[in-house]
Design a protein around this motif. Structure first.
Motif, mmCIF file in Angstrom:
data_model
loop_
_atom_site.group_PDB
_atom_site.id
_atom_site.type_symbol
_atom_site.label_atom_id
_atom_site.label_comp_id
_atom_site.label_asym_id
_atom_site.label_seq_id
_atom_site.Cartn_x
_atom_site.Cartn_y
_atom_site.Cartn_z
ATOM 1 N N PHE A 47 0.807 -1.208 0.000
ATOM 2 C CA PHE A 47 0.000 0.000 0.000
ATOM 3 C C PHE A 47 0.847 1.267 0.000
ATOM 4 N N GLY A 48 2.041 1.189 0.526
ATOM 5 C CA GLY A 48 2.933 2.343 0.526
ATOM 6 C C GLY A 48 3.367 2.762 -0.870
ATOM 7 N N HIS A 61 -3.479 9.937 -4.332
ATOM 8 C CA HIS A 61 -4.626 10.257 -5.191
ATOM 9 C C HIS A 61 -5.226 8.989 -5.799
ATOM 10 N N GLN A 62 -4.391 7.993 -6.098
ATOM 11 C CA GLN A 62 -4.906 6.732 -6.623
ATOM 12 C C GLN A 62 -5.572 5.924 -5.511
ATOM 13 N N SER A 63 -4.988 5.948 -4.330
ATOM 14 C CA SER A 63 -5.567 5.251 -3.190
ATOM 15 C C SER A 63 -6.953 5.815 -2.864
ATOM 16 N N ASP A 64 -7.077 7.141 -2.872
ATOM 17 C CA ASP A 64 -8.366 7.776 -2.604
ATOM 18 C C ASP A 64 -9.413 7.360 -3.631
ATOM 19 N N ALA A 65 -9.029 7.343 -4.901
ATOM 20 C CA ALA A 65 -9.968 6.951 -5.960
ATOM 21 C C ALA A 65 -10.385 5.486 -5.802
#
Length: 65
Positions: free
Chosen positions: A16-17, A22-26
């Protein structure tokens, strides 16, 4: 649409790091919507309630729902 035969997936390794925020939020917004739709399925809701009851009996999470 791909049909998944089980609601108990195997293990998956994800770093996950390495995922930009911005991709994690999406991905999270998409996942939250998918989980909401998943729980509209009575079979999924029944499985979840059974899991909750089992967990409460074992002294785990004390969810009230």
């Amino acid at each position: 649409m791909k049909v998944v035969q089980t609601r108990t997936p195997g293990a998956a390794a994800v770093d996950f790091g390495a995922i930009p925020s911005h991709q994690s939020d999406a991905m999270c917004r998409t996942l939250i919507g998918c989980v909401g739709r998943l729980f509209e399925n009575p079979a999924v809701t029944a499985d979840y309630k059974r899991w909750q009851q089992e967990r409460q009996q074992k002294g785990g999470n004390h969810a009230k729902n």
